[in-house]
Design a protein around this motif. Structure first.
Motif, PDB file in Angstrom:
ATOM      1  N   VAL A 340       1.138  -0.895  -0.139  1.00 34.87           N
ATOM      2  CA  VAL A 340      -0.304  -0.438   0.254  1.00 34.87           C
ATOM      3  C   VAL A 340       0.979   1.169  -0.280  1.00 34.87           C
ATOM      4  O   VAL A 340       0.136   2.915  -0.128  1.00 34.87           O
ATOM      5  CB  VAL A 340      -0.913  -0.428   1.134  1.00 34.87           C
ATOM      6  N   GLN A 341       2.243   1.111   0.076  1.00 36.40           N
ATOM      7  CA  GLN A 341       2.919   2.207   0.055  1.00 36.40           C
ATOM      8  C   GLN A 341       2.591   3.318   1.177  1.00 36.40           C
ATOM      9  O   GLN A 341       2.687   4.407   0.413  1.00 36.40           O
ATOM     10  CB  GLN A 341       2.958   2.814  -1.571  1.00 36.40           C
ATOM     11  N   GLU A 342       2.286   2.814   2.413  1.00 37.09           N
ATOM     12  CA  GLU A 342       2.365   3.745   3.047  1.00 37.09           C
ATOM     13  C   GLU A 342       2.705   3.046   4.746  1.00 37.09           C
ATOM     14  O   GLU A 342       3.118   2.353   4.941  1.00 37.09           O
ATOM     15  CB  GLU A 342       1.140   3.735   3.616  1.00 37.09           C
ATOM     16  N   GLU A 343       3.152   4.231   5.749  1.00 40.96           N
ATOM     17  CA  GLU A 343       3.552   3.736   7.407  1.00 40.96           C
ATOM     18  C   GLU A 343       2.178   3.206   7.489  1.00 40.96           C
ATOM     19  O   GLU A 343       1.140   3.707   7.840  1.00 40.96           O
ATOM     20  CB  GLU A 343       4.505   4.684   8.148  1.00 40.96           C
ATOM     21  N   ILE A 344       2.199   2.114   8.416  1.00 41.08           N
ATOM     22  CA  ILE A 344       0.873   1.619   8.780  1.00 41.08           C
ATOM     23  C   ILE A 344       0.564   1.039  10.210  1.00 41.08           C
ATOM     24  O   ILE A 344       0.075   1.181  11.097  1.00 41.08           O
ATOM     25  CB  ILE A 344       1.019  -0.136   8.177  1.00 41.08           C
TER      26      ILE A 344
END
Length: 508
Positions: A340-344
């Protein structure tokens, strides 16, 4: 009344009384005059040279008397203050007060009453507020300790929930496989196990320096083998990362993108095996907070991960290759989902910077080690801190899970390496490993039959598992050993050092 009558007259008696006072005063004045005249005669004799004073020193009696007077007054003042100080009659509180002031809680032959008087005497010197201040310091330290053990949880995005479910489905089958392998290993005869162990120990004792290569103009801070054991990645304080072929140690590629000290570079799982060379195959981090992703075809980074404001000391890939963990000196560690190309996940919990992170071989847990001297184990499926490891005296610089799934090694600035048993949440063994801080710890990745440690005493050492006895000392570096790694096939060991070199160790 006539003079012939018996008894002295009253008038004469009064004259005798007053006459005696006058005579005493006159005698005192005469004596004073004689003393002054005697002092004048002494001075005259000194001036004439008839009286010799060889030392030339005189003692001022008045100053000596004043000094004694001041001491007596100070002692009197202390006794007065001591009488005004209220001290508890509870002997336990008295002992606690003496301990807080750094005094022995009891002396030989001392009773409760004597102890109270001693506390009162100490307080009369240091002041009654000293005890209050020491108690405040103890409370502050206690609160700080509680804060270290307190964990903060934040609400995450919807993608975090999906990631946790995915991690649970991913880790459970791997855990089943690991437990089945452990049961099968348990069925092996002890004699066979002992024979295999002896062969492994003999191989490790025959380890020698196979190759030594100057890797950069600055210290080599990190080294990591590729999953196929054919390449070695090194990170340098010059900002450069390099890929080397092994075991011939020839340079393949120089990765340029960082502008400051690179703390770590790691291969993605399955890089060079099932991943295409154009895919993201490596990740690196630097002290300026930058995190970069690389492939095996280009010298330039293919992507930047932004969001860190302080030093990022380590990056680690999840066994699935989908997630990337980063540790930051802002007291937190983060989990990034590359799909998802994000910090989760942005997880706090340490009271100081987080230096290292490592994922469990099943992919269900992660361990973090911080500059607060504590290690924590987190459940990625629930987000909770499931184990709090306390025991090191200084900063923790390295953490590593054993392939067996229940042992965790930590290396610290207190020169020791601790092995923890996660099943009962306690320290299994403390290895007095080195003469300086332990910078890196690694279990053998295949079966965990030995533990490798590197330290700032310029040496790396190999320890048996589970006996934790020293097997081999890898000496040869002229500077601090900053990174160590074991190849996935278990045949090679790499060490990187402050002396700008990395070395490969191979059994002959």
């Amino acid at each position: 009344m006539s003079d012939d009558e018996d008894g002295p007259p009253i008038v004469k008696r009064s004259r005798v009384y007053y006459g005696s006072l006058e005579e005493k005063e006159r005698e005192r004045l005469v004596r004073g005059g004689s003393m002054s005249s005697r002092s004048s005669a002494v001075k005259a004799g000194i001036d004439a040279g008839n009286i010799n004073i060889s030392s030339g020193e005189t003692m001022e009696m008045e100053e000596r008397v004043n000094e004694h007077q001041h001491e007596a007054l100070a002692a009197f003042e202390r006794r007065r203050r001591a009488r005004q100080i209220t001290v508890s009659t509870d002997d336990a509180e008295v002992k606690a007060g003496l301990r807080a002031l750094g005094e022995p809680i009891t002396l030989f032959g001392e009773g409760p009453a004597d102890r109270r008087e001693r506390l009162r005497s100490v307080l009369s010197v240091v002041g009654p507020d000293a005890l209050k201040k020491s108690r405040k310091d103890e409370e502050r330290a206690k609160r700080s300790q509680e804060e270290c053990q307190q964990t903060w949880y934040h609400e995450g995005p919807a993608s975090l929930k999906e990631a946790r479910l995915w991690l649970a489905k991913y880790s459970l089958p791997r855990a089943v496989e690991r437990l089945d392998a452990a049961r099968a290993q348990k069925e092996v005869a002890e004699a066979t196990k002992a024979m295999r162990q002896q062969e492994q120990h003999k191989t490790l004792r025959n380890l020698n320096n196979f190759c030594s290569q100057i890797g950069d103009d600055r210290p080599i801070s990190f080294c990591h083998f590729s999953p196929d054991s054919k390449m070695l990645a090194t990170a340098s304080w010059s900002g450069l990362c390099k890929l080397w072929s092994v075991p011939d140690c020839s340079l393949i590629r120089t990765l340029r993108g960082h502008n400051t000290n690179v703390g770590a570079i790691v291969f993605r799982p399955q890089a060079g095996v099932s991943l295409d060379h154009s895919d993201v195959c490596l990740a690196s981090c630097a002290t300026d907070g930058s995190v970069k992703l690389w492939n095996l075809e280009s010298d330039e980074p293919v992507a930047d991960i932004e969001g860190h404001d302080e030093r990022v000391s380590r990056v680690t890939w999840h066994p699935s290759g989908r997630f990337l963990g980063t540790t930051c000196y802002d007291k937190s560690w983060r989990l990034w989902d590359l799909e998802v190309q994000e910090e989760i996940l942005h997880q706090e919990g340490h009271s100081k910077g987080v230096h290292d992170l490592h994922f469990h071989p099943d992919g269900s847990l992660t361990a973090t080690g911080g500059l607060d001297a504590f290690a924590r184990v987190w459940d990625l499926r629930t987000g909770r801190c499931v184990v709090f490891l306390e025991g090191h005296l200084k900063e923790i610089y390295s953490v590593n899970f054993s392939p067996n799934g229940y042992h965790l090694a930590t290396g610290s600035g207190d020169n020791t390496c601790k092995v923890w048993d996660l099943r009962n949440r306690r320290c299994l063994y403390t290895i007095p490993a080195h003469q300086n801080l332990v910078s890196a710890v690694r279990f053998q990745p295949t079966d965990g039959h030995f533990l490798l440690t590197g330290a700032y005493d310029n040496m790396a050492k190999i320890w048996t598992h589970p006996g934790w006895t020293p097997l081999k000392t890898l000496a040869g570096h002229e500077g601090k050993v900053m990174g160590v790694d074991v190849s996935p096939d278990g045949k090679l060991i790499a060490t990187s050092s402050y002396d700008r070199t990395f070395k490969l160790w191979l059994s002959e």
